[in-house]
Scaffold this motif. Structure first.
Motif, PDB file in Angstrom:
ATOM      1  N   UNK A  58       0.834  -1.211   0.000  1.00  0.00           N
ATOM      2  CA  UNK A  58       0.000   0.000   0.000  1.00  0.00           C
ATOM      3  C   UNK A  58       0.867   1.260   0.000  1.00  0.00           C
ATOM      4  N   UNK A  59       1.908   1.270   0.824  1.00  0.00           N
ATOM      5  CA  UNK A  59       2.807   2.429   0.889  1.00  0.00           C
ATOM      6  C   UNK A  59       3.548   2.624  -0.429  1.00  0.00           C
ATOM      7  N   UNK A  60       3.960   1.520  -1.050  1.00  0.00           N
ATOM      8  CA  UNK A  60       4.666   1.617  -2.333  1.00  0.00           C
ATOM      9  C   UNK A  60       3.731   2.146  -3.419  1.00  0.00           C
ATOM     10  N   UNK A  61       2.499   1.653  -3.434  1.00  0.00           N
ATOM     11  CA  UNK A  61       1.516   2.140  -4.410  1.00  0.00           C
ATOM     12  C   UNK A  61       1.271   3.635  -4.229  1.00  0.00           C
ATOM     13  N   UNK A  62       1.138   4.069  -2.980  1.00  0.00           N
ATOM     14  CA  UNK A  62       0.900   5.499  -2.715  1.00  0.00           C
ATOM     15  C   UNK A  62       2.109   6.327  -3.133  1.00  0.00           C
ATOM     16  N   UNK A  63       3.327   5.871  -2.819  1.00  0.00           N
ATOM     17  CA  UNK A  63       4.535   6.612  -3.194  1.00  0.00           C
ATOM     18  C   UNK A  63       4.621   6.752  -4.715  1.00  0.00           C
ATOM     19  N   UNK A  64       4.354   5.660  -5.429  1.00  0.00           N
ATOM     20  CA  UNK A  64       4.394   5.709  -6.897  1.00  0.00           C
ATOM     21  C   UNK A  64       3.289   6.601  -7.452  1.00  0.00           C
ATOM     22  N   UNK A  65       2.121   6.610  -6.799  1.00  0.00           N
ATOM     23  CA  UNK A  65       1.022   7.464  -7.232  1.00  0.00           C
ATOM     24  C   UNK A  65       1.379   8.941  -7.052  1.00  0.00           C
ATOM     25  N   UNK A  66       2.036   9.264  -5.951  1.00  0.00           N
ATOM     26  CA  UNK A  66       2.459  10.648  -5.701  1.00  0.00           C
ATOM     27  C   UNK A  66       3.352  11.132  -6.850  1.00  0.00           C
ATOM     28  N   UNK A  67       4.296  10.287  -7.258  1.00  0.00           N
ATOM     29  CA  UNK A  67       5.195  10.655  -8.364  1.00  0.00           C
ATOM     30  C   UNK A  67       4.414  10.720  -9.673  1.00  0.00           C
TER      31      UNK A  67
END
Length: 189
Positions: A58-67
């Motif tokens: 979930x954290x990785x998905x959110x980080x990639x979404x932010x970028x």
């Protein structure tokens, strides 16, 4: 012409190999960084956090979404709260918190910054949270290269439902006494 095509083929092959290796190296570094961050956080807590794969996803998905969508906020550009990322990975949370960071690539500096921020420290030190997941993404936000760190801290509902509850057991002599007392009250009243 054959030499030029051969050189071009080798060049494309090298780019493909390095792209693949870069992805593998980035994933390895993200996992290593997650371990280092948790090692910095756990001595500050009574109950140690454990890395949870769903929260990490979930954290990785959110980080990639932010970028990918060019924002830096707890709430997404379309108004979606941070918890949608937990739902996407089927983490059924009873309580959750999120910490974000940008442009920090040293785990010690990152934890120091979070601990010195009351709202971030509150999440890190919250003993209701037992799971942690950290995502890291490199990319561009606006016109600059950056690194984004997302930390989800939470407790699953399933953990609460599976908790062992010790029953209160009345010792036998006392239970006989209470039974006789109730019987006497029922006759008198």
């Amino acid at each position: 012409m054959k030499i030029i095509l051969s050189i071009l083929f080798i060049f494309v092959f090298i780019i493909i190999i390095f792209s693949f290796l870069d992805f593998k190296i980035n994933k390895f570094l993200a996992n290593l960084t997650q371990q280092l961050i948790v090692q910095e956080v756990n001595p500050l807590r009574e109950k140690k956090l454990k890395i949870n794969e769903k929260l990490t996803r979930a954290a990785q998905l959110k980080a990639e979404d932010i970028i990918a969508r060019n924002y830096f906020d707890h709430t997404g550009p379309d108004g979606e709260p941070p918890w949608v990322w937990l739902d996407k990975v089927d983490y059924d949370y009873a309580a959750a918190g999120e910490n974000l960071a940008i442009d920090v690539n040293d785990p010690k500096v990152l934890i120091d910054a979070w601990i010195n921020s009351p709202s971030h420290a509150k999440n890190i030190l919250n003993e209701n949270f037992i799971d942690v997941g950290i995502g890291i993404a490199k990319g561009r936000i606006g016109d600059r290269k950056t690194i984004v760190v997302v930390m989800f801290l939470a407790r699953e509902k399933a953990f609460e439902e599976n908790a062992v509850i010790k029953p209160f057991i009345i010792p036998r002599p006392l239970s006989l006494f209470l039974l006789r007392l109730l019987t006497w009250f029922s006759r008198v009243f």
